[in-house]
Scaffold this motif. Structure first.
Motif, PDB file in Angstrom:
ATOM      1  N   ILE A 453       4.583  55.203  -5.094  1.00 45.63           N
ATOM      2  CA  ILE A 453       5.770  54.838  -5.873  1.00 45.63           C
ATOM      3  C   ILE A 453       5.335  54.510  -7.297  1.00 45.63           C
ATOM      4  CG2 ILE A 453       7.657  53.200  -6.109  1.00 45.63           C
ATOM      5  CD1 ILE A 453       7.582  52.803  -3.092  1.00 45.63           C
ATOM      6  N   VAL A 454       5.843  55.266  -8.256  1.00 47.84           N
ATOM      7  CA  VAL A 454       5.526  55.061  -9.667  1.00 47.84           C
ATOM      8  C   VAL A 454       6.788  54.586 -10.376  1.00 47.84           C
ATOM      9  CG1 VAL A 454       4.656  56.088 -11.795  1.00 47.84           C
ATOM     10  CG2 VAL A 454       3.766  56.862  -9.580  1.00 47.84           C
ATOM     11  N   VAL A 455       6.754  53.365 -10.881  1.00 46.07           N
ATOM     12  CA  VAL A 455       7.879  52.792 -11.618  1.00 46.07           C
ATOM     13  C   VAL A 455       7.654  53.026 -13.105  1.00 46.07           C
ATOM     14  CG1 VAL A 455       9.082  50.662 -12.227  1.00 46.07           C
ATOM     15  CG2 VAL A 455       8.372  51.061  -9.863  1.00 46.07           C
ATOM     16  N   LEU A 456       8.596  53.680 -13.754  1.00 46.71           N
ATOM     17  CA  LEU A 456       8.546  53.935 -15.190  1.00 46.71           C
ATOM     18  C   LEU A 456       9.669  53.165 -15.862  1.00 46.71           C
ATOM     19  CD1 LEU A 456       8.045  57.828 -15.199  1.00 46.71           C
ATOM     20  CD2 LEU A 456       6.293  56.036 -15.163  1.00 46.71           C
ATOM     21  N   ALA A 457       9.326  52.269 -16.772  1.00 48.44           N
ATOM     22  CA  ALA A 457      10.323  51.473 -17.484  1.00 48.44           C
ATOM     23  C   ALA A 457      10.160  51.709 -18.976  1.00 48.44           C
ATOM     24  CB  ALA A 457      10.165  49.994 -17.146  1.00 48.44           C
ATOM     25  N   ASP A 458      11.085  52.472 -19.565  1.00 45.14           N
ATOM     26  CA  ASP A 458      11.064  52.726 -21.004  1.00 45.14           C
ATOM     27  C   ASP A 458      11.998  51.741 -21.691  1.00 45.14           C
ATOM     28  OD1 ASP A 458      10.305  53.896 -23.327  1.00 45.14           O
ATOM     29  OD2 ASP A 458      11.446  55.747 -23.052  1.00 45.14           O
ATOM     30  N   ASP A 459      11.596  51.348 -22.915  1.00 46.97           N
ATOM     31  CA  ASP A 459      12.392  50.386 -23.699  1.00 46.97           C
ATOM     32  C   ASP A 459      12.677  49.124 -22.888  1.00 46.97           C
ATOM     33  OD1 ASP A 459      12.968  51.906 -26.242  1.00 46.97           O
ATOM     34  OD2 ASP A 459      13.745  53.321 -24.762  1.00 46.97           O
ATOM     35  N   TYR A 460      11.626  48.523 -22.390  1.00 49.94           N
ATOM     36  CA  TYR A 460      11.768  47.322 -21.571  1.00 49.94           C
ATOM     37  C   TYR A 460      12.420  46.183 -22.345  1.00 49.94           C
ATOM     38  CZ  TYR A 460      10.447  43.290 -18.722  1.00 49.94           C
ATOM     39  OH  TYR A 460      10.472  42.136 -17.975  1.00 49.94           O
ATOM     40  N   ASP A 461      12.246  46.164 -23.682  1.00 54.72           N
ATOM     41  CA  ASP A 461      12.870  45.110 -24.481  1.00 54.72           C
ATOM     42  C   ASP A 461      14.388  45.184 -24.445  1.00 54.72           C
ATOM     43  OD1 ASP A 461      13.121  46.733 -27.576  1.00 54.72           O
ATOM     44  OD2 ASP A 461      12.025  47.552 -25.876  1.00 54.72           O
ATOM     45  N   HIS A 487       2.712  51.566  -8.428  1.00 52.91           N
ATOM     46  CA  HIS A 487       2.172  51.704  -9.774  1.00 52.91           C
ATOM     47  C   HIS A 487       3.299  51.499 -10.781  1.00 52.91           C
ATOM     48  CE1 HIS A 487      -1.034  53.637  -7.473  1.00 52.91           C
ATOM     49  NE2 HIS A 487      -0.050  54.332  -6.900  1.00 52.91           N
ATOM     50  N   MET A 488       2.981  50.804 -11.869  1.00 60.74           N
ATOM     51  CA  MET A 488       4.024  50.411 -12.810  1.00 60.74           C
ATOM     52  C   MET A 488       3.573  50.706 -14.234  1.00 60.74           C
ATOM     53  SD  MET A 488       6.065  46.854 -12.556  1.00 60.74           S
ATOM     54  CE  MET A 488       7.362  46.362 -13.671  1.00 60.74           C
ATOM     55  N   VAL A 489       4.401  51.428 -14.979  1.00 65.10           N
ATOM     56  CA  VAL A 489       4.152  51.718 -16.392  1.00 65.10           C
ATOM     57  C   VAL A 489       5.344  51.198 -17.177  1.00 65.10           C
ATOM     58  CG1 VAL A 489       3.649  53.478 -18.112  1.00 65.10           C
ATOM     59  CG2 VAL A 489       2.830  53.772 -15.763  1.00 65.10           C
TER      60      VAL A 489
END
Length: 565
Positions: A453-461, A487-489
């Motif tokens: 499982i790969v978590v992608l979080a763009d623009d976390y702010d 896995h977390m990015v």
């Protein structure tokens, strides 16, 4: 013809004639021959401003160039003073001259020399080269083709500027000074006082030339002799023993290219082996040093020393894959760019020792591009049964990046993000090892089945403007990522990053040793990782911070967006 423009005189291998030495006790004067291979091979030139330090550097470099072919000696120059070394850039012996305003070239120059040192350490051991003299003999005989050059000189004019403006590079220079002489790598520094050089580096420097200094009390050769050096006599210097020397100008007494036996300003015969050296025209307003550099370059018919390689501003991902010999294996590493130090491919071990990545940078610095590259690389090597993505993307920049078969969940709003994070956390909860798990099961992760499982979080702010945020359910699973296939990015803008690093998700990621990538941003945000702050960088360039390793400046690879159908 095989030597080009060269000087015959009391020189020799790695010896340079730099001036006229006065020996009053013997009532004679003779050329001062500086043996750069003796006394550790390092040289420091001390002197007050306008005392002639930069001129002496030019004289030394040109004198060595007149006594050696390109490759026998090579020069990597840092011109951190008034730009007086730029004239040397035309010599075939000079790899490049970097000024203070070109920080990238300064860093690359030092990195090239440091990389050469590391390469020679390995080469000496592999080939059984037992001394630097053996290396030189093999190189001259053509039996050491692995080395493009023999002796390397790192020339730094105004060394205190390097210490103040490039503190991390000063550590590399000190390492070169300590280990370099045994591998044919030399330092040539200028500074105002001996105290400007760190004590550890002082111990490695065996030769000092002291021009006029502001306070004779600071003299390391002879305080009494230093009092006799006057400001109206530039180029007068002291050497070991308190003897005076008048430094020669970096020019020839006769600049006519048609004269077969011109003489240098030290009275040493100079022979032009080439017939294509340009003569000075009446309209030529260049100085004698520039004309001499052009004559040396024109008289040499061979290859110059390899130029300094710069870190490119654009790295094509497909070309990088081809150059790196990347194959469609399933080792979990991702090719993300090239490093500054050795211009080698950089990989992120996402499915191994680097399960999480925190990316911080201004807008349009390459954050979203990195996420697209990561997705494309993984889906090209894994099936949808082996990897699945959970995407948190409030600006919808990743809307069509993940194929439907690989997309486990997509959240375009903060409200959707909370529900999806809870669902993914529930799946991870079921993967926690039971109480009766064995060591073999832990190593094989055999107590659960399913995709990574790969978590992608763009623009976390934007997703979490403050407080725990919708990704808080993942915090408890971050330490056990490898066991759970998690896995977390996370990518966020640099504005307010210093404060945001204490929010639950970023803080926990740092605590568990997540890798960090600091792209371009405002340094005032402070040290976001130990000893590393944001800085202004070209798009796609930043410092990669990994646990247990030194921070590395990298240029991210770029994967062009597919053309719309």
């Amino acid at each position: 013809p095989v030597l080009g423009l060269h000087a015959d005189g009391p020189g020799g291998r790695l010896k340079a004639v730099i001036g006229l030495l006065d020996k009053p006790a013997e009532q004679k004067q003779e050329p001062l021959v500086l043996d750069t291979a003796a006394s550790g091979g390092h040289l420091v030139i001390l002197g007050a401003p306008q005392s002639g330090k930069s001129v002496l550097l030019r004289t030394l470099v040109i004198s060595l160039a007149l006594a050696h072919i390109p490759g026998e000696v090579s020069f990597y120059c840092l011109d951190l003073g008034g730009g007086s070394l730029r004239v040397l850039d035309g010599l075939p012996h000079v790899a490049g001259v970097a000024s203070r305003l070109d920080a990238d070239r300064v860093r690359r120059t030092v990195a090239e020399v440091a990389a050469a040192l590391a390469e020679r350490e390995q080469l000496f051991g592999r080939l059984g080269v037992d001394s630097v003299e053996a290396m030189r003999e093999r190189w001259r005989a053509g039996r050491l083709t692995q080395l493009p050059v023999a002796d390397i000189f790192l020339v730094i004019d105004n060394y205190p500027v390097l210490r103040n403006d490039f503190e991390d590079l000063a550590d590399l220079v000190q390492d070169v000074g300590t280990r370099g002489p045994g591998y044919g790598i030399h330092l040539v520094l200028t500074c105002g006082r001996w105290a400007d050089i760190r004590m550890q580096l002082q111990a490695a420097i065996g030769t000092k030339i002291e021009l006029r200094i502001n306070d004779p009390v600071d003299s390391t050769i002879s305080r009494k002799a230093a009092e006799n050096l006057r400001a109206d006599n530039p180029g007068r210097a002291l050497v070991e023993g308190g003897l005076q020397v008048q430094v020669a100008l970096p020019e020839l007494a006769t600049n006519s290219a048609t004269a077969p036996d011109a003489e240098s300003s030290t009275g040493i015969p100079v022979t032009d082996g080439g017939s294509n050296a340009p003569a000075s025209s009446p309209a030529d307003d260049s100085g004698p040093t520039e004309r001499l550099v052009r004559r040396i370059a024109a008289a040499w018919d061979g290859d110059p020393v390899p130029p300094i390689r710069m870190l490119p501003t654009l790295v094509d991902f497909r070309e990088l894959q081809s150059r790196a010999g990347d194959r469609a294996g399933k080792d979990g590493t991702i090719l993300i760019g090239v490093d500054e130090a050795e211009l080698r491919p950089v990989r992120l071990d996402l499915f191994g020792g680097e399960p999480h990545l925190l990316v911080i940078g201004d807008a349009e610095t390459g954050k979203t591009s990195l996420l697209r590259l990561l997705v494309q690389d993984l889906i090209s090597r894994y099936t949808d049964d082996e990897v699945v993505f959970a995407v948190f993307d409030v600006r919808r920049t990743l809307l069509d990046v993940v194929p439907e078969d690989y997309l486990g969940a997509y959240a375009g709003t903060a409200a959707m993000a909370s529900g999806i994070a809870g669902a993914v956390a529930g799946e991870l909860q079921g993967r926690l090892p039971p109480d009766d798990v064995t060591a073999a099961q832990l190593r094989a992760r055999s107590w659960w089945k399913g995709p990574e499982i790969v978590v992608l979080a763009d623009d976390y702010d934007l997703l979490s403007p403050g407080g725990p945020g919708p990704l808080a359910p993942f915090v408890e699973f971050l330490p056990q990522a490898r066991d759970l296939g998690f896995h977390m990015v996370v990518c966020r803008r640099s504005g307010g990053a210093g404060r945001a690093m204490y929010e639950p998700v970023p803080q926990r990621m740092r605590e568990v040793g997540a890798s960090g990538l600091l792209l371009s941003g405002d340094r005032q945000e402070g040290a976001l990782f130990p000893g590393v702050s944001l800085s202004v960088q070209p798009p796609g360039r930043g410092h990669l911070v990994r646990r247990g390793r030194k921070p590395l400046l990298v240029q991210l690879a770029y994967l062009p967006e597919p053309s719309p159908a």
